[in-house]
Structures are given as C-alpha cells and as structure tokens.
Write a protein that holds these residues in place. Structure first.
Motif, PDB file in Angstrom:
ATOM      1  N   THR A  71       0.717   1.031   6.882  1.00  0.00           N
ATOM      2  CA  THR A  71       2.089   1.889   7.596  1.00  0.00           C
ATOM      3  C   THR A  71       3.182   1.741   6.636  1.00  0.00           C
ATOM      4  O   THR A  71       3.972   2.621   6.708  1.00  0.00           O
ATOM      5  CB  THR A  71       2.527   1.780   9.011  1.00  0.00           C
ATOM      6  N   ASN A  72       3.102   1.430   5.709  1.00  0.00           N
ATOM      7  CA  ASN A  72       4.060   1.418   4.532  1.00  0.00           C
ATOM      8  C   ASN A  72       3.283   2.445   3.239  1.00  0.00           C
ATOM      9  O   ASN A  72       2.869   1.978   2.885  1.00  0.00           O
ATOM     10  CB  ASN A  72       4.504   0.427   3.899  1.00  0.00           C
ATOM     11  N   ILE A  73       4.582   3.160   3.004  1.00  0.00           N
ATOM     12  CA  ILE A  73       4.227   4.712   1.498  1.00  0.00           C
ATOM     13  C   ILE A  73       3.929   3.944   0.687  1.00  0.00           C
ATOM     14  O   ILE A  73       3.853   4.787  -0.256  1.00  0.00           O
ATOM     15  CB  ILE A  73       5.244   5.665   2.118  1.00  0.00           C
ATOM     16  N   TRP A  84       3.721  11.854   3.139  1.00  0.00           N
ATOM     17  CA  TRP A  84       4.816  11.483   3.664  1.00  0.00           C
ATOM     18  C   TRP A  84       6.488  10.660   2.904  1.00  0.00           C
ATOM     19  O   TRP A  84       7.035  10.501   3.933  1.00  0.00           O
ATOM     20  CB  TRP A  84       3.942  10.153   4.112  1.00  0.00           C
ATOM     21  N   ASN A  85       6.110  11.336   2.616  1.00  0.00           N
ATOM     22  CA  ASN A  85       7.573  10.836   1.620  1.00  0.00           C
ATOM     23  C   ASN A  85       8.898  11.517   2.268  1.00  0.00           C
ATOM     24  O   ASN A  85       9.596  10.897   2.627  1.00  0.00           O
ATOM     25  CB  ASN A  85       7.822  11.252   0.381  1.00  0.00           C
ATOM     26  N   GLU A  86       8.652  12.685   3.461  1.00  0.00           N
ATOM     27  CA  GLU A  86       9.741  12.829   3.500  1.00  0.00           C
ATOM     28  C   GLU A  86      10.093  11.930   5.105  1.00  0.00           C
ATOM     29  O   GLU A  86      11.490  12.268   5.999  1.00  0.00           O
ATOM     30  CB  GLU A  86       9.677  14.656   3.940  1.00  0.00           C
ATOM     31  N   PHE A 137      13.429  -3.318  -0.513  1.00  0.00           N
ATOM     32  CA  PHE A 137      13.985  -2.053   0.314  1.00  0.00           C
ATOM     33  C   PHE A 137      12.863  -0.760   0.748  1.00  0.00           C
ATOM     34  O   PHE A 137      12.541  -0.388   1.449  1.00  0.00           O
ATOM     35  CB  PHE A 137      14.710  -1.023  -0.900  1.00  0.00           C
ATOM     36  N   ALA A 138      11.553  -1.930   0.137  1.00  0.00           N
ATOM     37  CA  ALA A 138       9.624  -0.733   0.409  1.00  0.00           C
ATOM     38  C   ALA A 138       9.677  -1.397   1.876  1.00  0.00           C
ATOM     39  O   ALA A 138       9.332  -0.102   2.993  1.00  0.00           O
ATOM     40  CB  ALA A 138       8.838  -1.282  -0.505  1.00  0.00           C
ATOM     41  N   SER A 139      10.085  -2.360   2.600  1.00  0.00           N
ATOM     42  CA  SER A 139       9.859  -2.914   3.859  1.00  0.00           C
ATOM     43  C   SER A 139      10.558  -2.300   4.407  1.00  0.00           C
ATOM     44  O   SER A 139      10.580  -1.966   5.146  1.00  0.00           O
ATOM     45  CB  SER A 139       9.926  -4.658   3.386  1.00  0.00           C
ATOM     46  N   LYS A 140      12.191  -2.498   4.526  1.00  0.00           N
ATOM     47  CA  LYS A 140      13.380  -1.682   5.456  1.00  0.00           C
ATOM     48  C   LYS A 140      12.463  -0.031   5.568  1.00  0.00           C
ATOM     49  O   LYS A 140      12.733   0.324   6.621  1.00  0.00           O
ATOM     50  CB  LYS A 140      14.550  -2.313   4.655  1.00  0.00           C
ATOM     51  N   TYR A 141      12.294   0.616   4.633  1.00  0.00           N
ATOM     52  CA  TYR A 141      12.914   1.953   4.406  1.00  0.00           C
ATOM     53  C   TYR A 141      10.831   2.501   3.913  1.00  0.00           C
ATOM     54  O   TYR A 141      11.105   4.151   4.298  1.00  0.00           O
ATOM     55  CB  TYR A 141      13.318   2.649   3.564  1.00  0.00           C
ATOM     56  N   GLY A 142      10.274   1.811   3.475  1.00  0.00           N
ATOM     57  CA  GLY A 142       8.782   2.739   3.691  1.00  0.00           C
ATOM     58  C   GLY A 142       8.035   2.632   4.442  1.00  0.00           C
ATOM     59  O   GLY A 142       6.786   3.751   4.028  1.00  0.00           O
ATOM     60  N   ASP A 143       8.540   1.615   5.972  1.00  0.00           N
ATOM     61  CA  ASP A 143       7.458   1.356   6.735  1.00  0.00           C
ATOM     62  C   ASP A 143       7.807   2.932   7.464  1.00  0.00           C
ATOM     63  O   ASP A 143       8.782   2.967   7.607  1.00  0.00           O
ATOM     64  CB  ASP A 143       7.532   0.696   7.518  1.00  0.00           C
ATOM     65  N   PRO A 193       7.697   6.282  20.747  1.00  0.00           N
ATOM     66  CA  PRO A 193       9.494   5.928  19.739  1.00  0.00           C
ATOM     67  C   PRO A 193       9.429   5.534  18.373  1.00  0.00           C
ATOM     68  O   PRO A 193      10.754   5.953  17.817  1.00  0.00           O
ATOM     69  CB  PRO A 193      10.420   4.983  20.947  1.00  0.00           C
ATOM     70  N   PHE A 194       8.824   4.236  18.299  1.00  0.00           N
ATOM     71  CA  PHE A 194       8.767   4.170  16.916  1.00  0.00           C
ATOM     72  C   PHE A 194       7.806   4.166  16.107  1.00  0.00           C
ATOM     73  O   PHE A 194       7.629   3.835  14.975  1.00  0.00           O
ATOM     74  CB  PHE A 194       8.560   1.637  17.597  1.00  0.00           C
ATOM     75  N   MET A 195       7.422   5.668  16.322  1.00  0.00           N
ATOM     76  CA  MET A 195       7.021   6.149  15.243  1.00  0.00           C
ATOM     77  C   MET A 195       7.655   7.190  14.454  1.00  0.00           C
ATOM     78  O   MET A 195       8.108   7.818  14.982  1.00  0.00           O
ATOM     79  CB  MET A 195       5.578   6.728  15.527  1.00  0.00           C
ATOM     80  N   ALA A 196       7.485   7.737  12.808  1.00  0.00           N
ATOM     81  CA  ALA A 196       8.091   8.033  12.214  1.00  0.00           C
ATOM     82  C   ALA A 196       8.300   9.761  12.776  1.00  0.00           C
ATOM     83  O   ALA A 196       8.548  10.717  12.664  1.00  0.00           O
ATOM     84  CB  ALA A 196       8.270   7.936  10.610  1.00  0.00           C
TER      85      ALA A 196
END
Length: 318
Positions: A71-73, A84-86, A137-143, A193-196
């Motif tokens: 689930t991480n970009i 999926w970047n945006e 950073f990837a773990s926090k904001y890429g997922d 609620p926990f999905m982008a």
C-alpha cells in the motif's frame, strides 16, 4: 451484444449524449450514467485500447503492487509509476511537517496558474525523492492506508486475524471450480475512513465454464476517459494470470459500472478519441516459467503487436 473496444467507445458516446450533469467531490463536475455493463472476449486479444495509447507498464506495475499486498507508493515510484502520487502528496502537504509554499487545492490550481504549476512540480519532485530515499518519510507519507492491496491480501477480522482473499479465491477456483463464491471484495466499510481513496473497483468475481476462466468486476465509480481503460486492462491481466496458475484458458472480462462518468474537463479529449478508427487488439504473452500469480514481475509480461493511435493527455481529478 457489442463487445471489446467498441463497447467502451459506445459507453463514451452514451455519456456524452445522455449523461446527467452532476457535481462531484473534486469540484470538477461530471456527466454520468448509472448502471452500465461491457463485455470483453479475452480470446480475441488483450483489451488495451487502440484509439489512444495506454501505458501497459503502468497498469501491470499497479496490478503487481495490489497482488503483493503493498500500500506504499515507493514500489510504484521504483517502477516509474506516478498514478497514485497525488493522494500521498496531499497527505504530506497538509501535515505539520510540510514547510513549503501553500499547496492547497493543488489539483485545480496547477491547471489554472502556470507559476503555481511550476512550484507544484518542484514540490512533487522533492516529495518523490524523499519517498525513494528516506525510509521513515516513505513509511509516514508514502502509505495510502487500507487500500486495495491490504484488502486483497490482508483483510483484518474482528479477532485480529488476516484473510488472504486473493490466495483463497485461487485455491477455490482450483479445488471447487463450480462454486459461486469466487469473490474478492475491496469494500471494507470499517476501513473506509483509513483509505486515501475508497475503492472504486469494489468487488470482483470469477466464473469457470468449459475450461475457461471469466471475471466480472463491479466498479462503483468509473472515470471513463482516464481510469476505466486502466481498469479494463488490469482485470484482464489478472484474469490471464489466475487462469494460467489454474491451468485454464481465458474467457470473458465483464465490466459492470455504477456511476460511469466523464469529467467536464475531459469532454474534448473524448470527442477526439471517438473520431479515431479502432485497430486490432494486441496479444499478451506471459513468462510460462512462472506458475504462481505471486511470482510474476514486470519483466514477465510482453505485449505483442500493440499499434495504437497517439496518447491523449487529460488532467486527473484529485
């Protein structure tokens, strides 16, 4: 019944001629119809549109990302896939950790303001570099949260156990092919609620008859110009992979869409596409040395005789 690429083009015409004008969460506006079905005979060729070039590598790498349960970009970026970047970028620029220029409503502003668009691209490149090089950073904001890969491979039960829906459905096809329960669901109400982005392609079902594997997708919402061509090819590829593992031929891909829409800023692009002549579909070749769906990599796919018209660019609505 009209099948194949013509069925897709007919859907585009239907929306243009009879679509209801509706507002949407992105603020862009759409024209839409409700409840539509298309069929694709996979024995006639791989259903990648020919009236505009569609990037097969983006489709294949995204599908492999789902299959891996990722689930991480980061995996997508490592394969030069930016689709999926945006959604991940939005999480970063809205956080307390972000100290750059205001990126509020970047999706619309980047289309309307060239100076802002240049700054947006700069910030996006910074974001991508951080995802690729900074593990924390990837773990926090890429997922992206509990999106497709998690639901397919790690659906959590009330007791805290995990269900591997994809593995289970393959086992079911192998051992009980006549079952009517060959189903994988991405729509988990507790996890929405926990999905982008809540899953657009919500549920798919397989069907075995005459030694052939068919798949039907129910898609709650379909961006007909940009997204639906990807969805058609993605589930066709998944059907090929599972048929290969289960020693079956491919049958049909049946695509059922709830809200099938064209964004108001895609109308001219659709009209250009509809003027083009349909060309023969390509063929898909798999690396038959690989047997399990879970072992395939991007290099194991080959698209043969794909000769589409040029790509048609259009903005994505975020």
């Amino acid at each position: 019944m009209v099948q194949g690429e013509q069925a897709y083009l007919d859907l585009c015409r239907l929306i243009l001629e009879n679509g209801n004008k509706k507002a949407d969460r992105t603020g862009t506006g759409t024209y839409s119809v409700f409840g539509h079905q298309m069929r694709f005979d996979l024995s006639e060729g791989f259903p990648l549109l020919t009236t505009k070039k569609v990037n097969f590598n983006l489709i294949a790498s995204e599908l492999l990302w789902f299959i891996k349960g990722d689930t991480n970009i980061r995996y997508l970026l490592e394969n030069n896939n930016n689709i999926w970047n945006e959604w991940a970028f939005e999480k970063w620029v809205e956080s307390d950790d972000y100290d750059g220029p205001d990126m509020t409503d970047f999706g619309h502003r980047s289309l309307q303001d060239e100076a802002f668009n240049l700054e947006y691209k700069k910030q996006m490149e910074t974001f991508k570099e951080k995802i690729l090089t900074d593990d924390a950073f990837a773990s926090k904001y890429g997922d992206l949260g509990f999106v497709y890969g998690k639901q397919w491979r790690h659906w959590e039960t009330k007791s805290g156990e995990a269900i591997d829906q994809l593995k289970d459905v393959i086992d079911s096809i192998r051992n009980n092919p006549d079952s009517r329960r060959h189903i994988v669901s991405a729509w988990n109400p507790e996890d929405i609620p926990f999905m982008a982005l809540p899953p657009c392609h919500t549920l798919f079902q397989f069907y075995v008859a005459d030694g052939k594997l068919s798949c039907q997708l129910y898609q709650r919402s379909g961006d007909t110009f940009l997204g639906v061509p990807f969805n058609i090819a993605s589930y066709a590829l998944l059907t090929h992979l599972i048929a290969h593992e289960c020693d079956l031929e491919v049958g049909e891909f049946v695509h059922t869409i709830g809200d099938a829409h064209i964004y108001s800023n895609h109308l001219e692009q659709v009209k250009i596409q509809l003027k083009r002549e349909v060309r023969p579909l390509p063929k898909l070749k798999l690396n038959t040395d690989k047997q399990s769906v879970f072992d395939f990599e991007l290099s194991d796919f080959e698209l043969i005789d794909y000769n589409p018209h040029p790509a048609i660019r259009a903005p994505i609505a975020v």
